[in-house]
Design a protein around this motif. Structure first.
Motif, PDB file in Angstrom:
ATOM      1  N   VAL A  21      -5.179   1.877   5.576  1.00  0.00           N
ATOM      2  CA  VAL A  21      -5.938   2.141   6.797  1.00  0.00           C
ATOM      3  C   VAL A  21      -6.030   3.639   7.062  1.00  0.00           C
ATOM      4  O   VAL A  21      -7.075   4.158   7.469  1.00  0.00           O
ATOM      5  N   MET A  22      -4.958   4.361   6.790  1.00  0.00           N
ATOM      6  CA  MET A  22      -4.892   5.788   7.108  1.00  0.00           C
ATOM      7  C   MET A  22      -5.346   6.695   5.966  1.00  0.00           C
ATOM      8  O   MET A  22      -5.465   7.906   6.161  1.00  0.00           O
ATOM      9  N   ALA A  23      -5.627   6.149   4.796  1.00  0.00           N
ATOM     10  CA  ALA A  23      -5.949   6.972   3.621  1.00  0.00           C
ATOM     11  C   ALA A  23      -7.070   7.970   3.888  1.00  0.00           C
ATOM     12  O   ALA A  23      -6.986   9.130   3.472  1.00  0.00           O
ATOM     13  N   ASN A  24      -8.115   7.544   4.584  1.00  0.00           N
ATOM     14  CA  ASN A  24      -9.256   8.425   4.861  1.00  0.00           C
ATOM     15  C   ASN A  24      -9.463   8.642   6.356  1.00  0.00           C
ATOM     16  O   ASN A  24     -10.578   8.940   6.790  1.00  0.00           O
ATOM     17  N   ALA A  25      -8.409   8.474   7.123  1.00  0.00           N
ATOM     18  CA  ALA A  25      -8.515   8.598   8.580  1.00  0.00           C
ATOM     19  C   ALA A  25      -8.716  10.042   9.011  1.00  0.00           C
ATOM     20  O   ALA A  25      -8.161  10.977   8.424  1.00  0.00           O
ATOM     21  N   ASP A  62       1.877  -7.247   1.275  1.00  0.00           N
ATOM     22  CA  ASP A  62       2.881  -6.758   0.323  1.00  0.00           C
ATOM     23  C   ASP A  62       2.339  -5.749  -0.687  1.00  0.00           C
ATOM     24  O   ASP A  62       3.090  -5.288  -1.540  1.00  0.00           O
ATOM     25  N   SER A  63       1.056  -5.387  -0.618  1.00  0.00           N
ATOM     26  CA  SER A  63       0.514  -4.352  -1.504  1.00  0.00           C
ATOM     27  C   SER A  63       0.912  -2.977  -0.984  1.00  0.00           C
ATOM     28  O   SER A  63       1.370  -2.834   0.157  1.00  0.00           O
ATOM     29  N   GLU A  64       0.716  -1.951  -1.800  1.00  0.00           N
ATOM     30  CA  GLU A  64       0.998  -0.576  -1.378  1.00  0.00           C
ATOM     31  C   GLU A  64       0.102  -0.182  -0.196  1.00  0.00           C
ATOM     32  O   GLU A  64       0.546   0.467   0.736  1.00  0.00           O
ATOM     33  N   SER A  65      -1.156  -0.577  -0.227  1.00  0.00           N
ATOM     34  CA  SER A  65      -2.089  -0.267   0.863  1.00  0.00           C
ATOM     35  C   SER A  65      -1.657  -0.897   2.180  1.00  0.00           C
ATOM     36  O   SER A  65      -1.910  -0.352   3.250  1.00  0.00           O
ATOM     37  N   TRP A  66      -1.023  -2.043   2.101  1.00  0.00           N
ATOM     38  CA  TRP A  66      -0.602  -2.798   3.275  1.00  0.00           C
ATOM     39  C   TRP A  66       0.636  -2.194   3.943  1.00  0.00           C
ATOM     40  O   TRP A  66       0.855  -2.372   5.146  1.00  0.00           O
ATOM     41  N   GLN A  67       1.434  -1.462   3.194  1.00  0.00           N
ATOM     42  CA  GLN A  67       2.678  -0.881   3.733  1.00  0.00           C
ATOM     43  C   GLN A  67       2.380   0.166   4.809  1.00  0.00           C
ATOM     44  O   GLN A  67       1.353   0.845   4.761  1.00  0.00           O
TER      45      GLN A  67
END
Length: 188
Positions: A21-25, A62-67
């Motif tokens: 969610v925050m990757a391109n925030a 449980d994915s890396e993106s979800w953490q």
């Protein structure tokens, strides 16, 4: 001023500050730093911190993106609410967690401004909560390619319209991190 009887307490709600969610925030690092400040302040004042974590087809559980982002660390004693809808109350145990803690007032931070933040603000408000948005502690990605305004304008507009929310027996409001107070009747 909440309409919820015998619910004098405040909680900090940290919504979806997850890697994907925050990757391109917009202002990612600044927003995360402000959320971290809020978490520290809430903990110092013995205010419940409730973490919300979204999952869907693009954000697999449980994915890396979800953490949650590594800069934020949830304590085991702090509730974690798993959701699959924008509104953090829909299909979750959030309401029960807040009721157990006597919470009638929420201070909200996280992502994304134009999705889960707005949905949760309105969801809480119609359920009778006083709801304060922390204006410099929420963000969204740039969706202007799809016709949305640039993210700084989405954030500014949300801060503006939430500042003036009111209804019988409850109110909304927007404050910056430095102005947040968790005391009843406070600015944030």
């Amino acid at each position: 001023m909440t309409t919820l009887l015998d619910r004098p307490n405040t909680a900090l709600l940290v919504i979806d500050v997850q890697n994907g969610v925050m990757a391109n925030a917009h202002d990612r690092d600044g927003v995360i730093a402000n959320v971290n400040t809020l978490v520290g302040k809430a903990r110092a004042e013995d205010v419940p911190v409730v973490w919300v974590q979204h999952s869907d087809d693009q954000l697999k559980r449980d994915s890396e993106s979800w953490q949650y982002v590594p800069e934020l660390v949830r304590r085991d004693s702090e509730p974690l609410v798993h959701k699959t809808y924008g509104d953090s109350f829909e299909g979750t145990d959030l309401e029960a967690l807040l009721a157990e803690r006597g919470v009638g007032r929420l201070v909200v931070a996280g992502a994304q401004t134009d999705a889960c933040i707005r949905s949760t603000l309105h969801g809480a408000f119609v359920r009778g909560y006083d709801v304060t948005l922390v204006g410099d502690a929420h963000s969204t990605e740039d969706l202007s390619a799809y016709g949305a305004p640039p993210p700084d304008q989405v954030i500014a507009h949300t801060n503006l319209y939430w500042q003036w929310q009111s209804a019988p027996g409850r109110r909304g409001g927007t404050v910056d991190t430095a102005e947040v107070t968790f005391a009843a009747g406070g600015a944030g």
